[in-house]
Write a protein that holds these residues in place. Structure first.
Motif, PDB file in Angstrom:
ATOM      1  N   ILE A   1      -2.534   3.343 -11.156  1.00  0.00           N
ATOM      2  CA  ILE A   1      -1.561   2.345 -10.690  1.00  0.00           C
ATOM      3  C   ILE A   1      -1.445   2.383  -9.175  1.00  0.00           C
ATOM      4  CG2 ILE A   1       0.846   1.630 -10.819  1.00  0.00           C
ATOM      5  CD1 ILE A   1       0.854   2.697 -13.679  1.00  0.00           C
ATOM      6  N   GLY A   2      -1.438   3.596  -8.609  1.00  0.00           N
ATOM      7  CA  GLY A   2      -1.408   3.701  -7.151  1.00  0.00           C
ATOM      8  C   GLY A   2      -2.596   2.985  -6.534  1.00  0.00           C
ATOM      9  N   ALA A   3      -3.771   3.214  -7.101  1.00  0.00           N
ATOM     10  CA  ALA A   3      -4.977   2.573  -6.586  1.00  0.00           C
ATOM     11  C   ALA A   3      -4.914   1.066  -6.772  1.00  0.00           C
ATOM     12  CB  ALA A   3      -6.196   3.133  -7.301  1.00  0.00           C
TER      13      ALA A   3
ATOM     14  N   VAL B   1       4.958   6.723   4.047  1.00  0.00           N
ATOM     15  CA  VAL B   1       5.589   7.317   2.870  1.00  0.00           C
ATOM     16  C   VAL B   1       6.441   8.517   3.286  1.00  0.00           C
ATOM     17  CG1 VAL B   1       5.136   8.477   0.683  1.00  0.00           C
ATOM     18  CG2 VAL B   1       3.778   6.505   1.345  1.00  0.00           C
ATOM     19  N   ILE B   2       5.878   9.356   4.171  1.00  0.00           N
ATOM     20  CA  ILE B   2       6.584  10.590   4.524  1.00  0.00           C
ATOM     21  C   ILE B   2       7.796  10.305   5.403  1.00  0.00           C
ATOM     22  CG2 ILE B   2       6.369  12.668   5.931  1.00  0.00           C
ATOM     23  CD1 ILE B   2       3.538  12.871   4.738  1.00  0.00           C
ATOM     24  N   ILE B   3       7.608   9.440   6.404  1.00  0.00           N
ATOM     25  CA  ILE B   3       8.714   9.171   7.318  1.00  0.00           C
ATOM     26  C   ILE B   3       9.822   8.420   6.602  1.00  0.00           C
ATOM     27  CG2 ILE B   3       9.314   7.758   9.328  1.00  0.00           C
ATOM     28  CD1 ILE B   3       6.764   8.799  10.618  1.00  0.00           C
ATOM     29  N   GLY B   4       9.447   7.516   5.711  1.00  0.00           N
ATOM     30  CA  GLY B   4      10.470   6.783   4.971  1.00  0.00           C
ATOM     31  C   GLY B   4      11.210   7.681   3.995  1.00  0.00           C
ATOM     32  N   GLY B   5      10.491   8.537   3.347  1.00  0.00           N
ATOM     33  CA  GLY B   5      11.117   9.418   2.360  1.00  0.00           C
ATOM     34  C   GLY B   5      10.333   9.369   1.068  1.00  0.00           C
ATOM     35  N   MET B   6       9.540  10.411   0.840  1.00  0.00           N
ATOM     36  CA  MET B   6       8.689  10.445  -0.350  1.00  0.00           C
ATOM     37  C   MET B   6       9.496  10.229  -1.622  1.00  0.00           C
ATOM     38  SD  MET B   6       5.865  13.399  -0.035  1.00  0.00           S
ATOM     39  CE  MET B   6       6.561  14.485   1.175  1.00  0.00           C
ATOM     40  N   GLY B   7       9.005   9.372  -2.471  1.00  0.00           N
ATOM     41  CA  GLY B   7       9.637   9.215  -3.769  1.00  0.00           C
ATOM     42  C   GLY B   7      10.820   8.260  -3.784  1.00  0.00           C
ATOM     43  N   ASN B   8      11.202   7.746  -2.613  1.00  0.00           N
ATOM     44  CA  ASN B   8      12.305   6.799  -2.578  1.00  0.00           C
ATOM     45  C   ASN B   8      11.758   5.419  -2.225  1.00  0.00           C
ATOM     46  OD1 ASN B   8      14.389   5.132  -1.832  1.00  0.00           O
ATOM     47  ND2 ASN B   8      15.579   6.720  -0.862  1.00  0.00           N
ATOM     48  N   ILE B   9      11.853   4.494  -3.162  1.00  0.00           N
ATOM     49  CA  ILE B   9      11.212   3.190  -2.983  1.00  0.00           C
ATOM     50  C   ILE B   9      11.708   2.497  -1.710  1.00  0.00           C
ATOM     51  CG2 ILE B   9      11.012   0.882  -3.958  1.00  0.00           C
ATOM     52  CD1 ILE B   9      10.901   2.192  -6.699  1.00  0.00           C
ATOM     53  N   TRP B  10      13.019   2.461  -1.516  1.00  0.00           N
ATOM     54  CA  TRP B  10      13.525   1.747  -0.336  1.00  0.00           C
ATOM     55  C   TRP B  10      13.165   2.480   0.942  1.00  0.00           C
ATOM     56  CZ3 TRP B  10      14.069  -2.881  -1.483  1.00  0.00           C
ATOM     57  CH2 TRP B  10      14.540  -3.257  -2.750  1.00  0.00           C
ATOM     58  N   GLY B  11      13.177   3.804   0.878  1.00  0.00           N
ATOM     59  CA  GLY B  11      12.772   4.582   2.045  1.00  0.00           C
ATOM     60  C   GLY B  11      11.350   4.247   2.449  1.00  0.00           C
TER      61      GLY B  11
ATOM     62  N   MET C   1       0.833  -1.215   0.000  1.00  0.00           N
ATOM     63  CA  MET C   1       0.000   0.000   0.000  1.00  0.00           C
ATOM     64  C   MET C   1       0.857   1.250   0.000  1.00  0.00           C
ATOM     65  SD  MET C   1      -3.405  -0.520   2.005  1.00  0.00           S
ATOM     66  CE  MET C   1      -4.246  -2.072   2.104  1.00  0.00           C
ATOM     67  N   ALA C   2       1.898   1.252   0.831  1.00  0.00           N
ATOM     68  CA  ALA C   2       2.742   2.444   0.910  1.00  0.00           C
ATOM     69  C   ALA C   2       3.404   2.706  -0.437  1.00  0.00           C
ATOM     70  CB  ALA C   2       3.785   2.273   2.007  1.00  0.00           C
ATOM     71  N   LEU C   3       3.806   1.628  -1.129  1.00  0.00           N
ATOM     72  CA  LEU C   3       4.410   1.812  -2.449  1.00  0.00           C
ATOM     73  C   LEU C   3       3.378   2.365  -3.434  1.00  0.00           C
ATOM     74  CD1 LEU C   3       6.670  -1.344  -2.685  1.00  0.00           C
ATOM     75  CD2 LEU C   3       7.433   1.017  -2.663  1.00  0.00           C
ATOM     76  N   GLY C   4       2.142   1.915  -3.292  1.00  0.00           N
ATOM     77  CA  GLY C   4       1.088   2.440  -4.157  1.00  0.00           C
ATOM     78  C   GLY C   4       0.845   3.919  -3.911  1.00  0.00           C
ATOM     79  N   LEU C   5       0.761   4.281  -2.645  1.00  0.00           N
ATOM     80  CA  LEU C   5       0.546   5.688  -2.320  1.00  0.00           C
ATOM     81  C   LEU C   5       1.758   6.511  -2.727  1.00  0.00           C
ATOM     82  CD1 LEU C   5      -1.372   7.709  -1.070  1.00  0.00           C
ATOM     83  CD2 LEU C   5      -0.311   7.320   1.123  1.00  0.00           C
ATOM     84  N   ASN C   6       2.940   5.899  -2.650  1.00  0.00           N
ATOM     85  CA  ASN C   6       4.160   6.596  -3.027  1.00  0.00           C
ATOM     86  C   ASN C   6       4.149   6.984  -4.512  1.00  0.00           C
ATOM     87  OD1 ASN C   6       6.857   7.555  -2.689  1.00  0.00           O
ATOM     88  ND2 ASN C   6       7.551   5.692  -3.708  1.00  0.00           N
ATOM     89  N   ILE C   7       3.493   6.156  -5.325  1.00  0.00           N
ATOM     90  CA  ILE C   7       3.401   6.518  -6.744  1.00  0.00           C
ATOM     91  C   ILE C   7       2.605   7.809  -6.893  1.00  0.00           C
ATOM     92  CG2 ILE C   7       2.311   5.854  -8.911  1.00  0.00           C
ATOM     93  CD1 ILE C   7       3.226   3.019  -8.381  1.00  0.00           C
ATOM     94  N   VAL C   8       1.504   7.900  -6.145  1.00  0.00           N
ATOM     95  CA  VAL C   8       0.639   9.073  -6.271  1.00  0.00           C
ATOM     96  C   VAL C   8       1.290  10.293  -5.612  1.00  0.00           C
ATOM     97  CG1 VAL C   8      -1.654   9.978  -5.802  1.00  0.00           C
ATOM     98  CG2 VAL C   8      -1.368   7.556  -6.233  1.00  0.00           C
TER      99      VAL C   8
END
Lengths: 392, 347
Positions: free
Chosen positions: A256-258, A292-302, A56-63
């Motif tokens: 894709i996020g959804a 998403v925010i704590i890991g690092g927006m836009g960074n997949i591994w984050g 889910m976080a990866l999906g939201l990260n796309i958006v």
């Protein structure tokens, strides 16, 4: 604190570049495969949840992370995916086919039950496709909006979708929810996986799902579409002047996020054995957004690390802390205020380090223009910056 | 602080010689709302009048909260997501005051009036200071950051405050019916006006008049309007912009506190998550009136109240939130400048 984190980041980068990436990948994969043998069933259960949240976080990260569209209603897609699982793999529509049920390549247990029962893989694909469609449909009216207006409209969708499900009891069974849900199985006539008694096979299913999503994410990020998303995030006007079709680009991000939300939602529905409207609250959207925010927006591994860290904190750490308020004479449980603690994380994070713990290089440049100089130096060291000069 | 441009407005600029069809499209929301109202009046006149009365009376609460959204958005273009929680804390303070005085409907008149005044004052003060504190902690450090950052801290603050409320009162608390709110006062056109309606008007109208006077006629109000128009120019003219923004948050908080007290008096129960829904409804009202437009926010609050009352009657209470959020989406997508169509700020 920020400086310390920056140093940690550069140390990590140095360590990472010591050996080639495929070695790291193999090490992680070996660890992930050996993992169930090393942990208790309680932790394994939490890990399976974490894996679902990673998707889910990866999906939201796309958006949010790639396309820069703040979506506060992501829980709607979790709900839609979960209900697809509930419709296509449970006793919910017991009257179909005159009480005989419809069965497509289903497992040993489900093939004798009334209701619609499709193969698990088919349901996953159906859930992802159906949710993608709804992602694009809900995204369409918001295309003209920016920033906070967009956030509020998506939030309103996130509130409306679960309530509509709840109110149409024919499709959702109202407040009771749909339960039980079919167990996971792959081959027709197979005995389904026997969780919650046996968690290991389910863990591997979730792991494969995560690896698949990671692969898709990485390929998307480096694709034409992914670069278009990032361009739209950086500057819509410039992107559209460069010939990027804004409508198509944004709709794909939503879709894709959804789809990933629905994919994970369908899995969670069978894993938790229920599809209940109580799961679909605004707090859940924020929970995923926090990852998403704590890991690092836009960074997949984050984002992956953020998802694991936050779901584990939610599951274990807060329980451990339950004794603290009592010891200072307050009478409450830390677990009951978990969302308050996440809210606190959000505020601290945004004030001190808005790009997250493991930011993507571009984000960092965007949010800390004054500290760019040394970042660029370290980025060069880590070969993140493309050399313009031809190598002689 | 950059004055970010408002989202692109829906309808095209007015060109001479437009057809009736264009007019309908431009005012589609008015047409829908007005049409629905006429239809309901035609089908069930008395019931609809009762709904309108109930809606206006409840709408005063939304109007008070919506003013806080509109004030803050007008001045720093930020949706103060934690505003609903400020309102919730106001309710809690008022109820705590009454519990301390141990008042009930059976107490003497003097005690009731006194405790209501103290409750109102305390709720307003606490909410006002809380809102100023939120601005200090969550928004001021992020001036000049990308727009999403303050929105995210606002969500964080809202969750923190909701959990403060949860620790304060874990279960829904019932509130004393101090004014015997359902007692009839008089009847007008078959519509019974009860005490709570009178009370809502009696508290809200003076507050609104005071606010409009403050923003329109005092030096502080002038500073607020100047800051809303152009913060940088205001700073050059010697206006302390940070203090003005703090003042704006204070005003919004005071009104939210008053709304919280009225809500506690009306509703019979208060609970820690009331702020989230109330905040969204009030935000809908603010957008409906055109965000940044004070009179519009009041009108929006009243309209939303009526929409809710009609929804409760004709669609059932389960669907009312869906209707309100649907209206929110429609307005934000098709008429972001609000029903009254005034731009509050040059983009």
């Amino acid at each position: 604190m920020t400086a310390v984190l920056g140093n940690v980041g550069s140390t990590l980068r140095t360590v990472r570049s010591a050996v080639p990436d495929w070695v790291w990948a193999l090490v992680f994969l070996a660890l992930a495969i050996a993992y169930p043998a090393m942990v208790s069933s309680d932790l394994l259960d939490a890990s399976i949840n974490s894996l679902a949240y990673i998707i889910m976080a990866l999906g939201l990260n796309i958006v949010v992370g790639f396309a820069g569209l703040l979506d506060l209603g992501y829980v709607a897609f979790f709900a839609i995916g979960a209900y697809v699982m509930g419709w296509l793999g449970s006793l919910h529509f017991a009257e179909v086919n005159g009480g005989e049920g419809i069965h497509v390549l289903t497992n040993k247990v489900a093939e004798n039950l009334p209701g619609i029962h499709l193969n698990f893989v088919i349901i996953l694909i159906a859930a992802a496709a159906f949710t993608a469609l709804w992602g694009a449909l809900l995204g369409a009216p918001t295309l003209r909006l920016r920033g906070d207006y967009l956030a509020i409209v998506t939030l309103a969708f996130g509130e409306i979708v679960p309530r509509i499900f709840e109110n149409f009891e024919g499709i959702s069974n109202g407040r009771q929810g749909i339960t039980p849900v079919d167990k996971i199985s792959f081959l027709p006539g197979q005995t389904p996986l026997a969780y919650p008694l046996e968690l290991e096979p389910v863990y591997y299913v979730a792991l494969v799902m995560v690896l698949l999503v990671l692969f898709v994410n990485r390929r998307l990020r480096d694709s034409r579409l992914g670069r278009a998303w990032i361009a739209v995030r950086e500057d819509e006007v410039a992107a559209s002047a460069m010939g990027i079709n804004l409508v198509r680009t944004k709709l794909w991000a939503y879709a894709i996020g959804a789809a990933l939300g629905g994919f994970s939602g369908a899995f969670l529905a069978t894993y938790k054995n229920t599809v209940n409207v109580d799961q679909f609250e605004f707090g859940f959207s924020v929970f995923i957004l926090c990852m998403v925010i704590i890991g690092g927006m836009g960074n997949i591994w984050g984002v992956v690390i953020g998802a694991v860290a936050l779901s584990m904190v939610d599951r274990f750490l807060l329980k451990e802390l339950n004794g603290i308020p009592e010891s200072i004479g307050l009478d409450f449980d830390v677990t009951s205020v978990n969302f308050g603690i996440f809210g606190f994380f959000l505020v601290i994070m945004m004030v001190l380090r808005p790009e997250g713990f493991l930011p993507s290089g571009r984000r960092r440049l965007e949010l800390h223009e004054e500290a760019v100089a040394d970042d660029v130096a370290s980025a060069v060291a880590a070969e993140e910056v493309i050399e313009v000069r031809p190598k002689a | 602080m950059e004055a970010a441009s408002l989202p692109e407005t829906g309808p095209a600029s007015r060109t001479p010689g437009r057809s009736a069809g264009d007019f309908v499209l431009d005012n589609i929301l008015w047409v829908i709302l007005g049409g629905a109202l006429v239809f309901f009046l035609a089908t069930d006149f008395t019931q609809t009048l009762v709904d309108i009365k109930t809606g206006l009376s409840n709408g005063t609460i939304w109007a008070l909260i919506a003013l806080g959204y509109t004030l803050v958005y007008g001045i720093i273009e930020l949706i103060n997501f934690a505003h609903g929680e400020v309102f919730m804390i106001g309710s809690f303070v008022a109820v705590s005051v009454w519990q301390t005085f141990e008042v009930s409907a059976a107490s003497s008149l003097l005690v009731i009036v006194g405790s209501m005044a103290v409750g109102l004052g305390a709720a307003m003060l606490v909410s006002g200071s809380l809102n100023v504190m939120i601005e200090r902690v969550a928004y001021r450090p992020l001036r000049g950051a990308p727009k999403l950052a303050p929105l995210i801290t606002a969500i964080g603050m809202s969750f923190i405050l909701q959990n403060v409320g949860l620790l304060w009162r874990g279960t829904p608390d019932s509130t004393p019916d101090l004014i015997r709110s359902q007692k009839e006062v008089f009847t007008l056109l078959d519509v019974t006006i009860v005490r709570s309606d009178i009370f809502a008007v009696a508290v809200t109208v003076p507050l609104l008049v005071a606010l409009l006077w403050f923003v329109g006629s005092t030096r502080y109000g002038k500073a607020m309007r100047a800051t809303a128009q152009d913060p940088d120019a205001a700073r050059l003219m010697g206006i302390d912009v940070d203090r003005t923004i703090g003042l704006t948050f204070l005003l919004g908080g005071l009104l939210a506190g008053a709304a919280g007290m009225i809500y506690a008096l009306y509703n019979g129960t208060i609970q820690f998550n009331q702020g989230f829904t109330a905040g969204l409804i009030a935000f809908t009202a603010a957008v409906m009136g055109g965000i940044g437009n004070l009179k519009g926010a009041v009108a929006g609050g009243l309209i939303i109240g009526v929409i809710q009352a009609l929804g409760d009657t004709h669609a059932g209470g389960r669907w009312t939130p869906v209707i309100v959020f649907g209206v929110l989406i429609l307005i934000m997508v098709f008429r972001p400048q609000g029903l009254f169509g005034e731009e509050t700020r040059e983009g």
